[in-house]
Design an enzyme around this catalytic site. Structure first.
Site, PDB file in Angstrom:
ATOM      1  CG  HIS A   1      -9.601   8.427  -6.009  1.00 40.64           C
ATOM      2  ND1 HIS A   1      -8.594   8.975  -5.262  1.00 40.64           N
ATOM      3  CD2 HIS A   1      -9.338   8.795  -7.305  1.00 40.64           C
ATOM      4  CE1 HIS A   1      -7.757   9.639  -6.061  1.00 40.64           C
ATOM      5  NE2 HIS A   1      -8.192   9.550  -7.303  1.00 40.64           N
TER       6      HIS A   1
ATOM      7  CG  HIS B   1      -3.177   6.227   0.800  1.00 44.30           C
ATOM      8  ND1 HIS B   1      -2.209   5.975  -0.133  1.00 44.30           N
ATOM      9  CD2 HIS B   1      -3.853   7.323   0.385  1.00 44.30           C
ATOM     10  CE1 HIS B   1      -2.302   6.889  -1.087  1.00 44.30           C
ATOM     11  NE2 HIS B   1      -3.288   7.710  -0.809  1.00 44.30           N
TER      12      HIS B   1
ATOM     13  CG  ASP C   1     -10.370  11.991   1.371  1.00 45.58           C
ATOM     14  OD1 ASP C   1     -10.245  13.173   1.024  1.00 45.58           O
ATOM     15  OD2 ASP C   1     -10.336  11.031   0.594  1.00 45.58           O
TER      16      ASP C   1
HETATM   17  N1  ACO Z   1     -11.016   0.275   7.128  1.00 43.40           N
HETATM   18  C1  ACO Z   1     -10.808  -0.966   7.605  1.00 43.40           C
HETATM   19  N2  ACO Z   1      -9.965  -1.848   7.055  1.00 43.40           N
HETATM   20  C2  ACO Z   1      -9.284  -1.452   5.977  1.00 43.40           C
HETATM   21  C3  ACO Z   1      -9.428  -0.161   5.433  1.00 43.40           C
HETATM   22  C4  ACO Z   1     -10.339   0.709   6.056  1.00 43.40           C
HETATM   23  N3  ACO Z   1     -10.548   1.938   5.572  1.00 43.40           N
HETATM   24  N4  ACO Z   1      -8.623  -0.025   4.366  1.00 43.40           N
HETATM   25  C5  ACO Z   1      -7.996  -1.195   4.211  1.00 43.40           C
HETATM   26  N5  ACO Z   1      -8.402  -2.057   5.192  1.00 43.40           N
HETATM   27  C6  ACO Z   1      -7.961  -3.439   5.373  1.00 43.40           C
HETATM   28  C7  ACO Z   1      -8.724  -4.351   4.422  1.00 43.40           C
HETATM   29  O1  ACO Z   1      -9.909  -4.822   5.019  1.00 43.40           O
HETATM   30  C8  ACO Z   1      -7.719  -5.424   4.177  1.00 43.40           C
HETATM   31  O2  ACO Z   1      -7.682  -6.266   5.317  1.00 43.40           O
HETATM   32  P1  ACO Z   1      -7.401  -7.846   5.167  1.00 43.40           P
HETATM   33  O3  ACO Z   1      -6.030  -7.932   4.565  1.00 43.40           O
HETATM   34  O4  ACO Z   1      -7.490  -8.340   6.559  1.00 43.40           O
HETATM   35  O5  ACO Z   1      -8.461  -8.353   4.250  1.00 43.40           O
HETATM   36  C9  ACO Z   1      -6.386  -4.679   4.135  1.00 43.40           C
HETATM   37  O6  ACO Z   1      -6.604  -3.522   4.965  1.00 43.40           O
HETATM   38  C10 ACO Z   1      -5.989  -4.233   2.735  1.00 43.40           C
HETATM   39  O7  ACO Z   1      -7.092  -3.524   2.171  1.00 43.40           O
HETATM   40  P2  ACO Z   1      -7.302  -3.227   0.630  1.00 43.40           P
HETATM   41  O8  ACO Z   1      -8.651  -2.612   0.447  1.00 43.40           O
HETATM   42  O9  ACO Z   1      -6.953  -4.420  -0.197  1.00 43.40           O
HETATM   43  O10 ACO Z   1      -6.145  -2.192   0.407  1.00 43.40           O
HETATM   44  P3  ACO Z   1      -6.042  -1.160  -0.747  1.00 43.40           P
HETATM   45  O11 ACO Z   1      -4.631  -0.797  -0.875  1.00 43.40           O
HETATM   46  O12 ACO Z   1      -6.748  -1.644  -1.973  1.00 43.40           O
HETATM   47  O13 ACO Z   1      -6.920   0.017  -0.113  1.00 43.40           O
HETATM   48  C11 ACO Z   1      -8.041   1.986   0.024  1.00 43.40           C
HETATM   49  C12 ACO Z   1      -6.706   1.323  -0.234  1.00 43.40           C
HETATM   50  C13 ACO Z   1      -9.017   1.679  -1.109  1.00 43.40           C
HETATM   51  C14 ACO Z   1      -7.846   3.492   0.090  1.00 43.40           C
HETATM   52  C15 ACO Z   1      -8.633   1.479   1.357  1.00 43.40           C
HETATM   53  O14 ACO Z   1      -7.757   1.725   2.432  1.00 43.40           O
HETATM   54  C16 ACO Z   1      -9.991   2.055   1.659  1.00 43.40           C
HETATM   55  O15 ACO Z   1     -10.999   1.551   1.148  1.00 43.40           O
HETATM   56  N6  ACO Z   1     -10.076   3.142   2.503  1.00 43.40           N
HETATM   57  C17 ACO Z   1     -11.317   3.781   2.798  1.00 43.40           C
HETATM   58  C18 ACO Z   1     -11.695   4.751   1.680  1.00 43.40           C
HETATM   59  C19 ACO Z   1     -10.836   5.976   1.688  1.00 43.40           C
HETATM   60  O16 ACO Z   1     -10.626   6.629   2.710  1.00 43.40           O
HETATM   61  N7  ACO Z   1     -10.328   6.329   0.495  1.00 43.40           N
HETATM   62  C20 ACO Z   1      -9.503   7.534   0.316  1.00 43.40           C
HETATM   63  C21 ACO Z   1      -8.122   7.159  -0.043  1.00 43.40           C
HETATM   64  S1  ACO Z   1      -7.100   8.575  -0.118  1.00 43.40           S
HETATM   65  C22 ACO Z   1      -7.582   9.338  -1.526  1.00 43.40           C
HETATM   66  O17 ACO Z   1      -7.987   8.756  -2.493  1.00 43.40           O
HETATM   67  C23 ACO Z   1      -7.524  10.748  -1.520  1.00 43.40           C
END
Ligand code: ACO
Length: 377
Positions: A220, A259, A313
């Protein structure tokens, strides 16, 4: 009930009139007004009022709100002393969480939970978060806290308290825009946490302390700092593509992209990218900016089809770096802005409060009996 909404994705638990997000088209509005207009025309103070009261202020209302914020900037001397005594090596988010909880001890109204009380405490917290975060930053450097000034706006006063000298009008405006972009974002994890705490009819200080804890995590609010760690690790723009490709091959997450709601570019990241491009066009591209450009290319090419694009971010760290802010303070600055959204959401939810109490599907053992400790294998 056997269907599990993992991560509560798509679960609606309340109504709101504050923030709307269309994640497939990359739209974000507050009170129906696009975030780009807020960033271009408004101020953090005005958006905070608009979120708290769910309406645009008149000129007189904004003037009064601004005066109220300025009048509430000082923090109790005992809190300043406590901040100065915190260990220097703790993460500033830990310090902020503790400081906000501590602040509540000195507020005689802290336990009051009427709507009027929640408004009054919110105004104080919005004002005092800036003073607390600046004091934490100075204490970590072994420096005295700088007292707030009431002739500067919220953004300018924060930079002044942080650095001990006045920012340029351009720096103060840029910081104001960054605060606007982070002030609220619908039902994100920290806002939900604040609401979950308030749904028990707990007090505002407990709500905000809980929210800070939720914001701190790298999935987050902590992502902005993690992005800078990644940029420092990459070091050279020519190495960015290989680094990202390897991470993706190893199924590792790239910080600052992806996201839960946006399946296209986060509009806030576009505003910040425009700024980064503006700086690049005047001063040449910084190393950080070149690395980000190269990361974005690989991410969009390789996982854009999965709906993964840069989020807010991704570029915010470079903006803060340009303002001379240390990376451990990127997440506290997120909190500095989001306190408005947290407060507004708590007030809105409390009006039609219902205790938040979801359920979990039990998959553990059944028909067991207690085994005496001495008889266990
Ligand atoms: N890099 C690579 N792959 C990703 C990323 C990423 N940053 N985010 C999601 N994916 C992929 C996952 O590996 C997954 O792939 P799969 O279906 O092949 O297994 C798919 O996308 C879904 O991912 P989840 O983590 O289940 O999606 P969720 O909706 O829970 O994720 C989150 C949202 C937590 C923000 C995620 O994108 C992430 O971890 N991003 C990196 C951290 C980040 O930048 N957070 C800031 C968010 S914005 C904020 O809070 C202000």
């Amino acid at each position: 009930m056997t269907e599990i909404a993992k991560g509560l994705e798509g679960v609606l638990f309340t109504e709101t009139q504050l923030t709307f997000i269309n994640g497939t088209e990359g739209i974000l509005t507050h009170l129906g007004i696009p975030i780009q207009e807020w960033a271009e025309k408004s101020s953090f103070e005005e958006l905070s009022y608009a979120l708290l009261y769910a309406k645009l202020p008149t000129a007189a209302e904004l003037k009064q709100f601004d005066a109220d914020l300025k009048a509430n900037r000082a923090i109790p001397a005992k809190l300043s002393e406590a901040i100065a005594s915190f260990p220097k090596d703790v993460h500033p988010m830990q310090a902020l969480r503790t400081a906000v909880s501590y602040l509540g001890l000195f507020d005689p109204q802290a336990e009051a939970t009427s709507e009027a009380d929640r408004y009054a405490i919110s105004v104080r917290l919005i004002a005092q978060f800036a003073t607390i975060i600046a004091a934490i930053a100075r204490a970590r450097q072994g420096k005295e806290a700088v007292a707030p000034r009431d002739d500067l706006n919220h953004a300018g006063n924060f930079l002044y308290m942080l650095n001990g000298q006045e920012a340029t009008p351009e720096q103060a405006r840029l910081f104001d825009i960054a605060l606007i972009l982070h002030a609220d974002h619908g039902m994100n994890a920290s806002t939900f946490t604040a609401i979950a705490t308030s749904s028990t009819l707990s007090d505002m200080y407990s709500c905000m302390t809980s929210a800070i804890g939720a914001l701190k995590g790298p999935l987050h609010g902590g992502a902005n700092e993690a992005v800078m760690d990644m940029l420092d690790e990459i070091g050279d723009p020519s190495k960015a593509a290989d680094y990202i490709n390897k991470k993706l091959d190893d199924k590792e997450k790239i910080m600052g992209v992806g996201h839960r709601v946006y399946k296209y570019f986060d509009p806030r990241s576009r505003v910040l990218r425009d700024y980064a491009e503006h700086v690049a066009s005047k001063q040449g591209k910084s190393t950080y900016y070149q690395i980000l450009e190269n990361i974005e290319k690989v991410v969009v090419e390789r996982i854009g089809s999965k709906g993964i694009y840069p989020n807010v971010d991704f570029y915010s760290g470079t903006v803060y770096s340009d303002l001379g802010i240390a990376k451990e303070f990127f997440t506290p600055i997120f909190a500095l802005a989001r306190i408005s959204g947290w407060s507004a959401s708590v007030i809105e939810y409390t009006r039609n409060n219902r205790l938040l109490r979801p359920d979990a599907l039990y998959t553990g053992a059944t028909d067991q009996h207690y085994i005496d400790l001495n008889d266990r294998q």
